[in-house]
Design a protein around this motif. Structure first.
Motif, PDB file in Angstrom:
ATOM      1  N   THR A  75     137.468  40.728  47.502  1.00 16.06           N
ATOM      2  CA  THR A  75     138.099  39.682  46.700  1.00 16.06           C
ATOM      3  C   THR A  75     137.499  38.324  47.036  1.00 16.06           C
ATOM      4  N   GLU A  76     137.340  38.027  48.327  1.00 16.54           N
ATOM      5  CA  GLU A  76     136.739  36.749  48.731  1.00 16.54           C
ATOM      6  C   GLU A  76     135.271  36.672  48.307  1.00 16.54           C
ATOM      7  N   ILE A  77     134.537  37.758  48.496  1.00 21.91           N
ATOM      8  CA  ILE A  77     133.132  37.788  48.068  1.00 21.91           C
ATOM      9  C   ILE A  77     133.050  37.517  46.564  1.00 21.91           C
ATOM     10  N   GLY A  78     133.912  38.169  45.788  1.00 20.00           N
ATOM     11  CA  GLY A  78     133.918  37.988  44.338  1.00 20.00           C
ATOM     12  C   GLY A  78     134.250  36.564  43.933  1.00 20.00           C
ATOM     13  N   TYR A  79     135.239  35.959  44.590  1.00 22.79           N
ATOM     14  CA  TYR A  79     135.615  34.583  44.274  1.00 22.79           C
ATOM     15  C   TYR A  79     134.463  33.618  44.573  1.00 22.79           C
ATOM     16  N   LEU A  80     133.904  33.702  45.784  1.00 29.25           N
ATOM     17  CA  LEU A  80     132.814  32.796  46.157  1.00 29.25           C
ATOM     18  C   LEU A  80     131.597  33.000  45.261  1.00 29.25           C
ATOM     19  N   SER A  81     131.276  34.255  44.970  1.00 29.56           N
ATOM     20  CA  SER A  81     130.146  34.545  44.070  1.00 29.56           C
ATOM     21  C   SER A  81     130.381  33.939  42.698  1.00 29.56           C
ATOM     22  N   GLY A  82     131.592  34.064  42.188  1.00 29.05           N
ATOM     23  CA  GLY A  82     131.924  33.516  40.878  1.00 29.05           C
ATOM     24  C   GLY A  82     131.769  32.000  40.835  1.00 29.05           C
ATOM     25  N   GLU A  83     132.212  31.329  41.884  1.00 31.65           N
ATOM     26  CA  GLU A  83     132.066  29.871  41.937  1.00 31.65           C
ATOM     27  C   GLU A  83     130.593  29.478  42.008  1.00 31.65           C
ATOM     28  N   ILE A  84     129.810  30.208  42.793  1.00 37.52           N
ATOM     29  CA  ILE A  84     128.375  29.919  42.911  1.00 37.52           C
ATOM     30  C   ILE A  84     127.679  30.100  41.554  1.00 37.52           C
ATOM     31  N   ILE A  85     128.059  31.134  40.828  1.00 41.04           N
ATOM     32  CA  ILE A  85     127.475  31.370  39.507  1.00 41.04           C
ATOM     33  C   ILE A  85     127.825  30.219  38.565  1.00 41.04           C
ATOM     34  N   GLY A 138     125.163  35.247  43.641  1.00 44.55           N
ATOM     35  CA  GLY A 138     126.116  35.217  44.750  1.00 44.55           C
ATOM     36  C   GLY A 138     125.911  36.301  45.787  1.00 44.55           C
ATOM     37  N   LYS A 139     124.929  37.150  45.593  1.00 42.92           N
ATOM     38  CA  LYS A 139     124.668  38.197  46.597  1.00 42.92           C
ATOM     39  C   LYS A 139     124.006  37.576  47.828  1.00 42.92           C
ATOM     40  N   TYR A 140     124.025  38.325  48.936  1.00 41.88           N
ATOM     41  CA  TYR A 140     123.524  37.831  50.216  1.00 41.88           C
ATOM     42  C   TYR A 140     121.999  37.855  50.285  1.00 41.88           C
ATOM     43  N   ALA A 141     121.466  36.838  50.958  1.00 46.22           N
ATOM     44  CA  ALA A 141     120.045  36.785  51.308  1.00 46.22           C
ATOM     45  C   ALA A 141     119.965  36.185  52.705  1.00 46.22           C
ATOM     46  N   ASP A 142     119.037  36.679  53.511  1.00 40.40           N
ATOM     47  CA  ASP A 142     118.846  36.089  54.844  1.00 40.40           C
ATOM     48  C   ASP A 142     117.640  35.168  54.795  1.00 40.40           C
ATOM     49  N   VAL A 143     117.805  33.994  55.398  1.00 38.05           N
ATOM     50  CA  VAL A 143     116.765  32.970  55.359  1.00 38.05           C
ATOM     51  C   VAL A 143     116.636  32.327  56.737  1.00 38.05           C
ATOM     52  N   ASP A 144     115.606  31.513  56.905  1.00 43.96           N
ATOM     53  CA  ASP A 144     115.390  30.765  58.138  1.00 43.96           C
ATOM     54  C   ASP A 144     116.545  29.781  58.335  1.00 43.96           C
ATOM     55  N   CYS A 145     117.152  29.802  59.500  1.00 43.43           N
ATOM     56  CA  CYS A 145     118.327  28.975  59.812  1.00 43.43           C
ATOM     57  C   CYS A 145     118.035  27.476  59.791  1.00 43.43           C
ATOM     58  N   LYS A 146     116.768  27.106  59.879  1.00 43.79           N
ATOM     59  CA  LYS A 146     116.411  25.686  59.947  1.00 43.79           C
ATOM     60  C   LYS A 146     116.131  25.070  58.578  1.00 43.79           C
ATOM     61  N   THR A 147     116.220  25.879  57.519  1.00 43.74           N
ATOM     62  CA  THR A 147     116.022  25.332  56.175  1.00 43.74           C
ATOM     63  C   THR A 147     117.275  24.587  55.737  1.00 43.74           C
ATOM     64  N   GLN A 148     117.107  23.687  54.805  1.00 40.60           N
ATOM     65  CA  GLN A 148     118.215  22.887  54.280  1.00 40.60           C
ATOM     66  C   GLN A 148     118.831  23.612  53.080  1.00 40.60           C
ATOM     67  N   ARG A 149     120.119  23.826  53.135  1.00 42.23           N
ATOM     68  CA  ARG A 149     120.847  24.506  52.049  1.00 42.23           C
ATOM     69  C   ARG A 149     122.201  23.831  51.862  1.00 42.23           C
ATOM     70  N   ARG A 150     122.789  24.047  50.708  1.00 40.14           N
ATOM     71  CA  ARG A 150     124.191  23.685  50.528  1.00 40.14           C
ATOM     72  C   ARG A 150     125.022  24.651  51.360  1.00 40.14           C
ATOM     73  N   PHE A 151     126.312  24.404  51.468  1.00 38.39           N
ATOM     74  CA  PHE A 151     127.152  25.257  52.301  1.00 38.39           C
ATOM     75  C   PHE A 151     128.591  25.274  51.795  1.00 38.39           C
ATOM     76  N   ILE A 152     129.335  26.275  52.268  1.00 42.64           N
ATOM     77  CA  ILE A 152     130.743  26.420  51.900  1.00 42.64           C
ATOM     78  C   ILE A 152     131.567  26.387  53.183  1.00 42.64           C
ATOM     79  N   CYS A 153     132.533  25.478  53.242  1.00 39.95           N
ATOM     80  CA  CYS A 153     133.472  25.432  54.365  1.00 39.95           C
ATOM     81  C   CYS A 153     134.761  26.146  53.948  1.00 39.95           C
ATOM     82  N   GLU A 154     135.471  26.661  54.948  1.00 41.67           N
ATOM     83  CA  GLU A 154     136.708  27.409  54.710  1.00 41.67           C
ATOM     84  C   GLU A 154     137.745  26.987  55.735  1.00 41.67           C
ATOM     85  N   ARG A 155     138.983  26.839  55.301  1.00 44.50           N
ATOM     86  CA  ARG A 155     140.109  26.603  56.209  1.00 44.50           C
ATOM     87  C   ARG A 155     141.365  27.146  55.556  1.00 44.50           C
TER      88      ARG A 155
END
Length: 165
Positions: A75-85, A138-155
């Motif tokens: 459910t969380e994966i689907g929600y986040l993927s939908g927002e990213i799309i 919205g599917k997963y990809a692994d990338v170099d940790c030092k690249t600049q990307r947008r991000f999603i915070c959760e609380r």
């Protein structure tokens, strides 16, 4: 007969143009979440417009008493993927990596193993930090940790109101 009207503003979507790319901007007011955060199943999510490295994104989220998003259910994966799309073609850091042991994907905040994987085509491909990729819907990809990307915070959302009893 008395009529009561209740209005709840959940989101307003506007479209602007930036280098011929459509960018969706959302103004969100949701109970229990700070302004600009979106509520979903008792949690609040912030989709950044700025970019950071994985560690910079994690530090940014911590400064707002949150963590990089850690989708743990379909459910969380689907929600986040939908927002990213909806937002468009871009990648977002989430709190998953294999920096401790190669190909052993763990949640950044708890160091517990990831149970659900939502890999895009030809992934994982050798990076050590995980993005939910707008390029892969919205599917997963692994990338170099030092690249600049947008991000999603959760609380967690906070309860509003007065407790009586």
């Amino acid at each position: 007969m008395t009529r009561i009207w209740i209005f709840l503003v959940v989101s307003v979507i506007g479209v602007s143009s930036d280098s011929d790319m459509k960018i969706f901007k959302r103004t969100v007011t949701t109970p229990g979440c700070p302004t600009g955060w979106m509520a979903f199943y008792g949690k609040c999510y912030f989709f950044s417009h700025m970019t950071e490295t994985f560690s910079g994104a994690s530090a940014f989220c911590q400064s707002f008493n949150s963590i990089l998003a850690e989708p743990k259910t379909n459910t969380e994966i689907g929600y986040l993927s939908g927002e990213i799309i909806l937002i468009g073609v871009t990648d977002y850091w989430v709190g998953i990596s294999d920096v401790i042991q190669d190909n052993h994907w763990i949640y950044h905040s708890s160091l517990t193993p990831v149970q659900l994987h939502n890999w895009g085509p030809h992934e994982p491909s050798g990076g050590h930090c995980l993005v939910m990729s707008g390029y892969f819907h919205g599917k997963y990809a692994d990338v170099d940790c030092k690249t600049q990307r947008r991000f999603i915070c959760e609380r967690y959302a906070t309860l509003q109101g007065t407790l009586i009893g």
